[in-house]
Write a protein that holds these residues in place. Structure first.
Motif, mmCIF file in Angstrom:
data_model
loop_
_atom_site.group_PDB
_atom_site.id
_atom_site.type_symbol
_atom_site.label_atom_id
_atom_site.label_comp_id
_atom_site.label_asym_id
_atom_site.label_seq_id
_atom_site.Cartn_x
_atom_site.Cartn_y
_atom_site.Cartn_z
ATOM 1 N N ALA A 217 -43.956 -11.790 22.581
ATOM 2 C CA ALA A 217 -44.317 -11.144 21.473
ATOM 3 C C ALA A 217 -44.353 -9.569 21.606
ATOM 4 O O ALA A 217 -44.717 -9.218 22.530
ATOM 5 C CB ALA A 217 -45.769 -11.532 20.974
ATOM 6 N N VAL A 218 -43.661 -8.822 20.733
ATOM 7 C CA VAL A 218 -43.404 -7.259 20.903
ATOM 8 C C VAL A 218 -44.283 -6.640 19.456
ATOM 9 O O VAL A 218 -44.402 -7.248 18.440
ATOM 10 C CB VAL A 218 -41.967 -7.007 20.520
ATOM 11 C CG1 VAL A 218 -41.849 -5.645 20.463
ATOM 12 C CG2 VAL A 218 -41.064 -7.926 21.550
ATOM 13 N N LEU A 219 -45.024 -5.881 19.957
ATOM 14 C CA LEU A 219 -46.111 -5.308 19.038
ATOM 15 C C LEU A 219 -45.949 -3.821 19.268
ATOM 16 O O LEU A 219 -45.657 -3.201 20.355
ATOM 17 C CB LEU A 219 -47.497 -5.609 19.289
ATOM 18 C CG LEU A 219 -47.704 -7.370 19.034
ATOM 19 C CD1 LEU A 219 -48.053 -7.850 20.245
ATOM 20 C CD2 LEU A 219 -48.972 -7.388 18.049
ATOM 21 N N ASN A 220 -46.330 -3.067 18.246
ATOM 22 C CA ASN A 220 -46.506 -1.365 18.296
ATOM 23 C C ASN A 220 -47.875 -1.068 19.054
ATOM 24 O O ASN A 220 -48.826 -1.762 18.777
ATOM 25 C CB ASN A 220 -46.602 -0.944 17.045
ATOM 26 C CG ASN A 220 -45.004 -0.683 16.302
ATOM 27 O OD1 ASN A 220 -44.252 -0.490 17.260
ATOM 28 N ND2 ASN A 220 -44.925 -0.894 15.078
ATOM 29 N N ILE A 221 -47.834 -0.090 19.682
ATOM 30 C CA ILE A 221 -49.150 0.390 20.335
ATOM 31 C C ILE A 221 -49.610 1.704 19.196
ATOM 32 O O ILE A 221 -48.879 2.415 18.888
ATOM 33 C CB ILE A 221 -49.071 1.098 21.629
ATOM 34 C CG1 ILE A 221 -48.429 0.159 22.630
ATOM 35 C CG2 ILE A 221 -50.104 2.061 22.319
ATOM 36 C CD1 ILE A 221 -48.243 0.826 24.092
ATOM 37 N N LEU A 222 -50.868 1.277 19.019
ATOM 38 C CA LEU A 222 -51.614 2.079 18.248
ATOM 39 C C LEU A 222 -52.294 3.377 18.931
ATOM 40 O O LEU A 222 -52.482 4.576 18.538
ATOM 41 C CB LEU A 222 -52.180 1.558 16.943
ATOM 42 C CG LEU A 222 -51.759 0.593 16.207
ATOM 43 C CD1 LEU A 222 -52.744 -0.077 15.163
ATOM 44 C CD2 LEU A 222 -50.790 1.245 15.395
ATOM 45 N N ALA A 223 -52.843 2.817 19.809
ATOM 46 C CA ALA A 223 -53.845 3.897 20.916
ATOM 47 C C ALA A 223 -54.025 2.828 22.231
ATOM 48 O O ALA A 223 -53.683 1.723 22.443
ATOM 49 C CB ALA A 223 -55.088 3.843 20.208
ATOM 50 N N GLU A 224 -54.295 3.743 23.230
ATOM 51 C CA GLU A 224 -54.645 3.137 24.635
ATOM 52 C C GLU A 224 -55.976 3.710 25.090
ATOM 53 O O GLU A 224 -56.436 4.884 24.696
ATOM 54 C CB GLU A 224 -53.456 3.701 25.628
ATOM 55 C CG GLU A 224 -52.161 3.265 25.147
ATOM 56 C CD GLU A 224 -51.252 3.735 26.522
ATOM 57 O OE1 GLU A 224 -51.519 3.253 27.648
ATOM 58 O OE2 GLU A 224 -50.135 4.275 26.077
ATOM 59 N N GLU A 225 -56.739 2.545 25.592
ATOM 60 C CA GLU A 225 -58.198 2.974 26.254
ATOM 61 C C GLU A 225 -58.000 2.507 27.706
ATOM 62 O O GLU A 225 -57.233 1.435 27.957
ATOM 63 C CB GLU A 225 -59.281 2.222 25.476
ATOM 64 C CG GLU A 225 -59.224 2.932 23.991
ATOM 65 C CD GLU A 225 -60.566 2.602 23.575
ATOM 66 O OE1 GLU A 225 -61.469 1.987 23.900
ATOM 67 O OE2 GLU A 225 -60.431 2.516 22.064
ATOM 68 N N PRO A 226 -58.773 2.887 28.531
ATOM 69 C CA PRO A 226 -58.984 2.548 29.805
ATOM 70 C C PRO A 226 -58.865 0.806 30.040
ATOM 71 O O PRO A 226 -60.023 0.297 29.564
ATOM 72 C CB PRO A 226 -60.178 3.180 30.495
ATOM 73 C CG PRO A 226 -60.262 4.086 29.694
ATOM 74 C CD PRO A 226 -59.857 3.864 28.304
ATOM 75 N N GLY A 227 -57.873 0.091 30.645
ATOM 76 C CA GLY A 227 -57.811 -1.202 30.676
ATOM 77 C C GLY A 227 -57.380 -2.079 29.208
ATOM 78 O O GLY A 227 -57.273 -3.290 29.481
ATOM 79 N N TRP A 228 -57.185 -1.177 28.110
ATOM 80 C CA TRP A 228 -56.975 -1.860 26.983
ATOM 81 C C TRP A 228 -56.070 -0.997 26.224
ATOM 82 O O TRP A 228 -55.523 0.076 26.303
ATOM 83 C CB TRP A 228 -58.107 -2.171 25.955
ATOM 84 C CG TRP A 228 -59.358 -2.760 26.665
ATOM 85 C CD1 TRP A 228 -60.246 -2.307 27.489
ATOM 86 C CD2 TRP A 228 -59.503 -4.175 26.603
ATOM 87 N NE1 TRP A 228 -61.173 -3.298 27.954
ATOM 88 C CE2 TRP A 228 -60.785 -4.554 27.151
ATOM 89 C CE3 TRP A 228 -58.991 -5.334 25.760
ATOM 90 C CZ2 TRP A 228 -61.231 -5.549 27.214
ATOM 91 C CZ3 TRP A 228 -59.632 -6.458 25.772
ATOM 92 C CH2 TRP A 228 -60.621 -6.615 26.561
ATOM 93 N N VAL A 229 -55.013 -1.835 25.432
ATOM 94 C CA VAL A 229 -54.272 -1.273 24.545
ATOM 95 C C VAL A 229 -54.583 -1.821 23.043
ATOM 96 O O VAL A 229 -54.739 -3.087 22.859
ATOM 97 C CB VAL A 229 -52.877 -1.428 24.761
ATOM 98 C CG1 VAL A 229 -52.173 -1.007 25.844
ATOM 99 C CG2 VAL A 229 -52.423 -3.047 24.850
ATOM 100 N N LYS A 230 -54.486 -0.794 22.174
ATOM 101 C CA LYS A 230 -54.856 -1.402 20.667
ATOM 102 C C LYS A 230 -53.618 -1.511 20.096
ATOM 103 O O LYS A 230 -52.611 -0.606 19.911
ATOM 104 C CB LYS A 230 -55.518 -0.059 19.671
ATOM 105 C CG LYS A 230 -55.957 -0.359 18.512
ATOM 106 C CD LYS A 230 -56.720 0.663 17.983
ATOM 107 C CE LYS A 230 -57.299 0.502 16.281
ATOM 108 N NZ LYS A 230 -57.911 1.557 15.923
ATOM 109 N N VAL A 231 -53.121 -2.669 19.343
ATOM 110 C CA VAL A 231 -51.674 -3.048 18.905
ATOM 111 C C VAL A 231 -51.982 -3.359 17.401
ATOM 112 O O VAL A 231 -52.971 -3.790 17.028
ATOM 113 C CB VAL A 231 -51.255 -4.110 19.662
ATOM 114 C CG1 VAL A 231 -51.102 -3.970 21.216
ATOM 115 C CG2 VAL A 231 -52.132 -5.285 19.371
ATOM 116 N N GLU A 232 -50.810 -3.199 16.912
ATOM 117 C CA GLU A 232 -50.721 -3.412 15.405
ATOM 118 C C GLU A 232 -50.420 -5.029 15.484
ATOM 119 O O GLU A 232 -49.318 -5.281 15.942
ATOM 120 C CB GLU A 232 -49.534 -2.740 14.385
ATOM 121 C CG GLU A 232 -49.437 -2.948 13.280
ATOM 122 C CD GLU A 232 -48.567 -1.941 12.670
ATOM 123 O OE1 GLU A 232 -48.352 -1.931 11.409
ATOM 124 O OE2 GLU A 232 -47.883 -1.230 13.468
#
Length: 249
Positions: A217-232
């Motif tokens: 699955a391919v998703l856009n990155i909205l933001a990054e935090e330590p250990g995590w990525v926020k995706v759309e």
């Protein structure tokens, strides 16, 4: 699936005079030979040792596809696409890989002006924009000196426009150089690499599960935090994935 041979002329020239252990291009050539012999595991190992390039990522995608590593195949195709855009052979292979994914998510859309700017910044070699900046900064300096020393109106006007043009070109080259570096360094999307990955509503363990995504699955990155990525997410809302379960491009 087609195998692409994208060689750099200077690499071929210097490969004849360097000792074998320093011939980085040899890894690529050996990988091509192994791939043609259907020795995909060995080809994969050799391509990994080759210098980074669109051709390397393209062929890594091919190897991973042949070895049934769907997520890593799509990840490397996406990395190649980042540099060379929607090249027909690449897009054909990417579509074949996407057809095997469990989650039928439309690929992230990119505004056409953003695509045009990306192609422009990546079309030229890395040294072009800094060289242009140096040349026109010198030209702007010389034109300014002549402008200050000149007493004739027509000459002053000529040097003024020369300074103005040089500064504009200098600014544009600096912007494109910065933009190129930004495109190469910064990640814009992720590919799920595990068989299943939970998307959570918060970047903490034990948070509510919003969605389950599967390999490829391919998703856009909205933001990054330590250990995590926020995706759309496909519905347009957002969630968090652990960065250990995705590959960034």
């Amino acid at each position: 699936m087609k195998i692409k041979l994208l060689y750099l002329s200077f690499l071929l020239m210097f490969s004849q005079v360097l000792p074998p252990e320093l011939r980085a291009g040899d890894y690529f050539n050996q990988a091509v030979v192994a791939y043609r012999k259907a020795d995909f595991a060995n080809a994969l190992t050799l391509f990994k040792k080759a210098p980074d390039s669109p051709a390397k990522f393209y062929n890594l995608g091919n190897c991973y596809y042949k070895l049934d590593s769907l997520g890593l195949s799509i990840l490397n195709y996406q990395k190649a696409k980042k540099f060379i855009g929607e090249e027909p052979d690449l897009m054909n292979n990417l579509q074949m890989a996407n057809a095997k994914t469990r989650d039928k998510i439309d690929p992230p859309k990119t505004f056409f002006l953003t695509l045009w700017l990306r192609k422009l910044t990546l079309f030229f070699p890395v040294w072009v924009f800094p060289l242009i900046a140096i040349v026109f900064s010198c030209l702007a300096s010389l034109s300014f000196i002549f402008l200050v020393r000149s007493s004739e109106f027509l000459e002053r006007r000529k040097y003024f426009f020369s300074v103005l043009t040089s500064v504009l070109v200098l600014s544009m080259s600096l912007f494109l150089s910065w933009r190129r570096q930004s495109v190469i360094v910064n990640s814009s999307g992720v590919v799920v690499l595990t068989q299943a990955a939970s998307v959570l509503n918060e970047p903490v363990f034990g948070a509510t599960e919003l969605f389950v995504l599967h390999e490829g699955a391919v998703l856009n990155i909205l933001a990054e935090e330590p250990g995590w990525v926020k995706v759309e997410l496909p519905q347009g809302n957002s969630g968090f994935l652990r960065d250990q379960v995705v590959g960034k491009f």
